[in-house]
Design an enzyme around this catalytic site. Structure first.
Site, PDB file in Angstrom:
ATOM      1  NE  ARG A  43      42.978  32.575  41.064  1.00 26.62           N
ATOM      2  CZ  ARG A  43      42.298  32.995  39.993  1.00 26.62           C
ATOM      3  NH1 ARG A  43      41.665  34.141  40.045  1.00 26.62           N
ATOM      4  NH2 ARG A  43      42.245  32.287  38.898  1.00 26.62           N
ATOM      5  CE1 TYR A  45      14.331  56.148  47.775  1.00 28.67           C
ATOM      6  CE2 TYR A  45      15.334  54.992  45.919  1.00 28.67           C
ATOM      7  CZ  TYR A  45      14.332  55.091  46.880  1.00 28.67           C
ATOM      8  OH  TYR A  45      13.353  54.149  46.936  1.00 28.67           O
ATOM      9  CG  MET A  65      16.351  47.459  43.446  1.00 27.91           C
ATOM     10  SD  MET A  65      15.371  46.587  44.676  1.00 27.91           S
ATOM     11  CE  MET A  65      16.208  46.979  46.180  1.00 27.91           C
ATOM     12  CE  LYS A 104      36.691  32.269  34.532  1.00 29.51           C
ATOM     13  NZ  LYS A 104      37.037  33.121  35.640  1.00 29.51           N
TER      14      LYS A 104
HETATM   15  C1  PLP Z   1      42.352  29.700  35.132  1.00 28.11           C
HETATM   16  C2  PLP Z   1      41.765  30.661  34.146  1.00 28.11           C
HETATM   17  N1  PLP Z   1      42.112  30.580  32.849  1.00 28.11           N
HETATM   18  C3  PLP Z   1      41.608  31.432  31.929  1.00 28.11           C
HETATM   19  C4  PLP Z   1      40.713  32.417  32.280  1.00 28.11           C
HETATM   20  C5  PLP Z   1      40.198  33.371  31.223  1.00 28.11           C
HETATM   21  O1  PLP Z   1      40.667  34.672  31.455  1.00 28.11           O
HETATM   22  P1  PLP Z   1      40.245  35.887  30.512  1.00 28.11           P
HETATM   23  O2  PLP Z   1      38.793  36.096  30.710  1.00 28.11           O
HETATM   24  O3  PLP Z   1      41.057  37.024  31.014  1.00 28.11           O
HETATM   25  O4  PLP Z   1      40.581  35.479  29.120  1.00 28.11           O
HETATM   26  C6  PLP Z   1      40.319  32.529  33.615  1.00 28.11           C
HETATM   27  C7  PLP Z   1      39.386  33.601  34.013  1.00 28.11           C
HETATM   28  O5  PLP Z   1      39.519  34.291  34.959  1.00 28.11           O
HETATM   29  C8  PLP Z   1      40.845  31.625  34.571  1.00 28.11           C
HETATM   30  O6  PLP Z   1      40.505  31.713  35.862  1.00 28.11           O
END
Ligand code: PLP
Length: 351
Positions: free
Chosen positions: A124, A245, A293, A33
């Site tokens: 969550r 700056y 920046m 992700k």
């Molecule tokens: C539901 C879930 N599983 C697994 C992971 C992977 O976690 P990590 O990057 O700490 O291995 C995440 C990442 O935040 C997650 O949200």
């Protein structure tokens, strides 16, 4: 190139092979992700599969779609919450989805893998109610593809809450034998064998960063990303002359300053003002003055470098190295945020 994130796909592959070996017989799901934690989701996913990851996980439907559009096959799990419109995208991407409410399952088509989520303490997503989670499993019927939870404190020295979450999860999964079970993130996969179940979901570790915020080498992991720039200008500073700056650096003695054309517009956080080192021509030198920046300045002391000299913000040269963990510690954040924060303006180069 003014700034470049160099990504070593071989390192991602080797990290995955290592995690797969550690977790075996549990399978490895590689979490790609947020554009592969800043490394590039598609190349990271391919490298992870080459290293033995049998699943991929993302947070959003759009991320799953991006993987499929690039021709990536194999099981993909969308871990995040989905609106109706996002669900359509996830289904089009042939992704599995996470569910914790019966109404959501009722709206799902016949052929989709459903992973029921119990909230054992993360607070969550998921339901805190094991009975509701079990009703989701029943409603999914033969679409049920997983039982899952997520740990809140797997990276902390005190494992008591992790143990508590595990106990709650184990009580619930016992009701549904035969369904694949997954819970562990990188930290839990590495340090809590009892949390590995049938699959581990590793993100941070596949990129060679330490889920325990110390040194990835402790776990045999190799950092996959280097952030590099160069010295575009070198100038003498006399006592009283300043850089940047707000004149946050004022020379106390004669020194050489180098200007490196990378800044917070590239994801170098402004909180690193007067609070970081770079490896310039292989030598560790302090970042001085405010991060702006598009530029930062470094104090080269009595040894100027040629214009064009390499400036490494994350990476290793000779015996010196700067880890994402070092930058994170300096500004009170975590390695995840350091690489996720590298801006799209910085091209990624894959090797
Ligand atoms: C539901 C879930 N599983 C697994 C992971 C992977 O976690 P990590 O990057 O700490 O291995 C995440 C990442 O935040 C997650 O949200």
């Amino acid at each position: 190139m003014r700034a470049l994130a160099r990504v070593d796909l071989g390192a991602i592959e080797r990290n995955c092979a290592r995690l797969a070996a550690v977790a075996a017989p549990a399978r490895l799901c590689a979490v790609v992700k947020a554009d592969g934690y800043g490394h590039g989701a598609v190349p990271a996913a391919r490298a992870a599969q080459a290293g033995g990851a049998s699943w991929l996980a993302v947070a959003t439907a759009g991320e799953a779609f991006e993987l499929r559009a690039a021709g990536i096959e194999g099981p993909v799990l969308v871990m995040g919450a989905l609106s109706a419109a996002e669900l359509d995208v996830a289904l089009e991407a042939r992704a599995d989805v996470v569910a914790w409410r019966e109404e959501f399952v009722a709206g799902l088509p016949e052929r989709v893998g459903v992973h029921a989520k119990l909230d054992t303490g993360m607070g969550r997503l998921g339901t805190r109610d094991p009975d509701e989670a079990s009703r989701v499993v029943e409603a999914a019927g033969d679409r049920i593809a997983g039982l899952m939870t997520h740990f809140a404190t797997a990276d902390e020295d005190d494992t008591s809450f992790l143990d508590e979450q595990l106990r709650r999860f184990e009580r619930w999964i016992a009701r549904h034998p035969g369904v694949p079970v997954h819970a562990a993130n990188s930290a839990a996969a590495l340090r809590a064998p009892a949390a590995r179940f049938d699959m581990v979901r590793c993100g941070i570790a596949i990129y060679g960063m330490d889920p325990l915020h110390r040194d990835p080498a402790d776990h045999g992991l190799e950092p996959a990303l280097e952030l590099v720039s160069y010295v575009a200008e070198v100038k003498r500073a006399r006592p009283g002359e300043s850089a940047g700056y707000g004149r946050r650096f004022v020379a106390e003695r004669e020194t050489w300053l180098g200007t490196v054309p990378i800044g917070y517009g590239d994801g170098v956080r402004r909180a690193l003002t007067n609070n970081a080192d770079l490896l310039v021509a292989g030598r560790r030198v302090p970042l001085v003055g405010a991060v702006s920046m598009d530029n930062i300045t470094v104090d080269l002391g009595d040894e100027p470098v040629e214009r064009g000299a390499e400036a490494v913000l994350i990476g290793a040269r000779g015996g010196e190295r700067i880890l994402a963990e070092e930058l994170a510690t300096r500004i009170g954040t975590i390695n995840y945020e350091v690489t996720c924060g590298i801006a799209p303006r910085v091209p990624r180069d894959y090797e």
